[in-house]
Design a protein around this motif. Structure first.
Motif, PDB file in Angstrom:
ATOM      1  N   UNK A 117      30.563  38.960  58.031  1.00  0.00           N
ATOM      2  CA  UNK A 117      31.162  40.190  57.690  1.00  0.00           C
ATOM      3  C   UNK A 117      32.429  40.103  56.978  1.00  0.00           C
ATOM      4  N   UNK A 118      33.150  39.116  57.319  1.00  0.00           N
ATOM      5  CA  UNK A 118      34.539  38.836  56.793  1.00  0.00           C
ATOM      6  C   UNK A 118      34.080  38.250  55.361  1.00  0.00           C
ATOM      7  N   UNK A 119      33.106  37.305  55.036  1.00  0.00           N
ATOM      8  CA  UNK A 119      32.851  36.818  53.917  1.00  0.00           C
ATOM      9  C   UNK A 119      32.325  37.857  52.976  1.00  0.00           C
ATOM     10  N   UNK A 120      31.610  38.836  53.355  1.00  0.00           N
ATOM     11  CA  UNK A 120      30.981  39.995  52.621  1.00  0.00           C
ATOM     12  C   UNK A 120      32.245  41.081  52.291  1.00  0.00           C
ATOM     13  N   UNK A 121      33.057  40.870  53.116  1.00  0.00           N
ATOM     14  CA  UNK A 121      33.993  42.022  52.864  1.00  0.00           C
ATOM     15  C   UNK A 121      34.867  41.465  51.622  1.00  0.00           C
ATOM     16  N   UNK A 122      35.370  40.160  51.710  1.00  0.00           N
ATOM     17  CA  UNK A 122      35.899  39.422  50.645  1.00  0.00           C
ATOM     18  C   UNK A 122      35.403  39.529  49.063  1.00  0.00           C
ATOM     19  N   UNK A 123      33.948  39.171  49.341  1.00  0.00           N
ATOM     20  CA  UNK A 123      33.022  39.171  47.945  1.00  0.00           C
ATOM     21  C   UNK A 123      32.977  40.638  47.619  1.00  0.00           C
ATOM     22  N   UNK A 124      33.100  41.742  48.414  1.00  0.00           N
ATOM     23  CA  UNK A 124      32.760  43.190  47.868  1.00  0.00           C
ATOM     24  C   UNK A 124      34.077  43.464  47.324  1.00  0.00           C
ATOM     25  N   UNK A 125      35.305  42.883  47.807  1.00  0.00           N
ATOM     26  CA  UNK A 125      36.619  43.261  47.105  1.00  0.00           C
ATOM     27  C   UNK A 125      36.787  42.781  45.990  1.00  0.00           C
ATOM     28  N   UNK A 126      36.457  41.491  45.847  1.00  0.00           N
ATOM     29  CA  UNK A 126      36.124  40.875  44.534  1.00  0.00           C
ATOM     30  C   UNK A 126      35.411  41.426  43.494  1.00  0.00           C
ATOM     31  N   UNK A 127      34.310  42.170  43.731  1.00  0.00           N
ATOM     32  CA  UNK A 127      33.337  42.843  42.738  1.00  0.00           C
ATOM     33  C   UNK A 127      34.061  44.077  42.477  1.00  0.00           C
ATOM     34  N   UNK A 128      34.748  44.730  43.268  1.00  0.00           N
ATOM     35  CA  UNK A 128      35.514  45.987  42.911  1.00  0.00           C
ATOM     36  C   UNK A 128      36.525  45.644  41.974  1.00  0.00           C
ATOM     37  N   UNK A 129      37.162  44.285  41.953  1.00  0.00           N
ATOM     38  CA  UNK A 129      38.452  44.030  41.150  1.00  0.00           C
ATOM     39  C   UNK A 129      38.076  44.502  39.801  1.00  0.00           C
ATOM     40  N   UNK A 130      36.637  43.994  39.210  1.00  0.00           N
ATOM     41  CA  UNK A 130      36.453  44.053  37.797  1.00  0.00           C
ATOM     42  C   UNK A 130      36.275  45.513  37.300  1.00  0.00           C
ATOM     43  N   UNK A 131      35.656  46.383  38.145  1.00  0.00           N
ATOM     44  CA  UNK A 131      35.407  47.638  37.790  1.00  0.00           C
ATOM     45  C   UNK A 131      36.387  48.444  36.983  1.00  0.00           C
ATOM     46  N   UNK A 132      37.479  48.518  37.209  1.00  0.00           N
ATOM     47  CA  UNK A 132      38.522  49.279  36.405  1.00  0.00           C
ATOM     48  C   UNK A 132      38.534  48.704  34.937  1.00  0.00           C
ATOM     49  N   UNK A 133      38.216  47.494  34.610  1.00  0.00           N
ATOM     50  CA  UNK A 133      38.126  46.981  33.495  1.00  0.00           C
ATOM     51  C   UNK A 133      39.554  47.025  32.642  1.00  0.00           C
ATOM     52  N   UNK A 134      40.708  46.853  33.365  1.00  0.00           N
ATOM     53  CA  UNK A 134      41.719  46.875  32.727  1.00  0.00           C
ATOM     54  C   UNK A 134      42.383  45.342  32.618  1.00  0.00           C
ATOM     55  N   UNK A 135      43.468  45.044  31.978  1.00  0.00           N
ATOM     56  CA  UNK A 135      43.662  43.768  31.895  1.00  0.00           C
ATOM     57  C   UNK A 135      43.776  42.972  33.009  1.00  0.00           C
TER      58      UNK A 135
END
Length: 208
Positions: A117-135
């Motif tokens: 669960x901890x690993x999935x939460x980390x990966x979910x946070x990482x995938x969300x980081x790209x979504x705003x598409x800012x610098x």
């Protein structure tokens, strides 16, 4: 259906010992992490009504949400802070399990589920980081992808996650699908299994 029944029974136990109501018993870190997860799901669901998962429209939709939608900036901040809270609480929960030896038999399977669960939460946070598409999103994702290349099999994952480069249309779509469907669904399944095993193992909560 057994998972659902056990999950509901865990949330509403028939009996609770007075001593177990003390905050220091488990620090309620698992319950607080689950609350943060529910906040993430609710705020993320509302964000879906405004976010555009395209390379051209993603950043503009974030600006529209923050500047034109009443409470939009608050909603996005709530989603971001909930994700931070989830990671911190899961990390502290993991430390508490290690500190108290709750990973030992018969609870070793639940320990592995919690770590996943901890690993999935980390990966979910990482995938969300790209979504705003800012610098900042592009730089952070680029850094993560370069680190991924150093891992065994990292090249295969890199090719799957960013087939047309960081910020490409297909890459953004894959991060978006992972972030809003695949990873939350996998986490929800593991959370249900985690609560189910807590009741079955009866180690930390023997009254269940």
């Amino acid at each position: 259906m057994s998972f659902v029944r056990e999950f509901i029974a865990h949330l509403f136990p028939r009996v609770v010992r007075r001593n177990d109501l003390k905050l220091t018993y488990t620090f309620c870190l698992g319950g607080l992490a689950f609350t943060a997860f529910l906040l993430l799901m609710a705020s993320g669901l509302l964000l879906l009504f405004y976010y555009q998962p395209t390379a051209e429209g993603a950043f503009a939709s974030i600006l529209f949400l923050e500047e034109q939608v009443a409470g939009g900036k608050y909603l996005r901040s709530l989603h971001r802070l909930s994700s931070h809270a989830l990671l911190i609480l899961l990390f502290l929960h993991t430390l508490r399990v290690i500190w108290t030896g709750a990973y030992r038999p018969p609870r070793q399977l639940n320990w592995l589920i919690g770590f996943a669960l901890l690993c999935l939460a980390l990966f979910a946070g990482y995938t969300g980081y790209l979504l705003p598409m800012d610098q900042l999103a592009l730089w952070a994702t680029q850094t993560g992808m370069e680190l991924l290349h150093t891992l065994p099999g990292g090249g295969i994952l890199h090719a799957f996650l960013v087939p047309d480069g960081i910020g490409g249309s297909l890459s953004l779509l894959r991060f978006y699908a992972l972030h809003i469907v695949v990873l939350p669904a996998a986490m929800l399944i593991l959370i249900s299994l985690h609560f189910y095993r807590v009741r079955k193992d009866k180690g930390v909560l023997p009254y269940l």
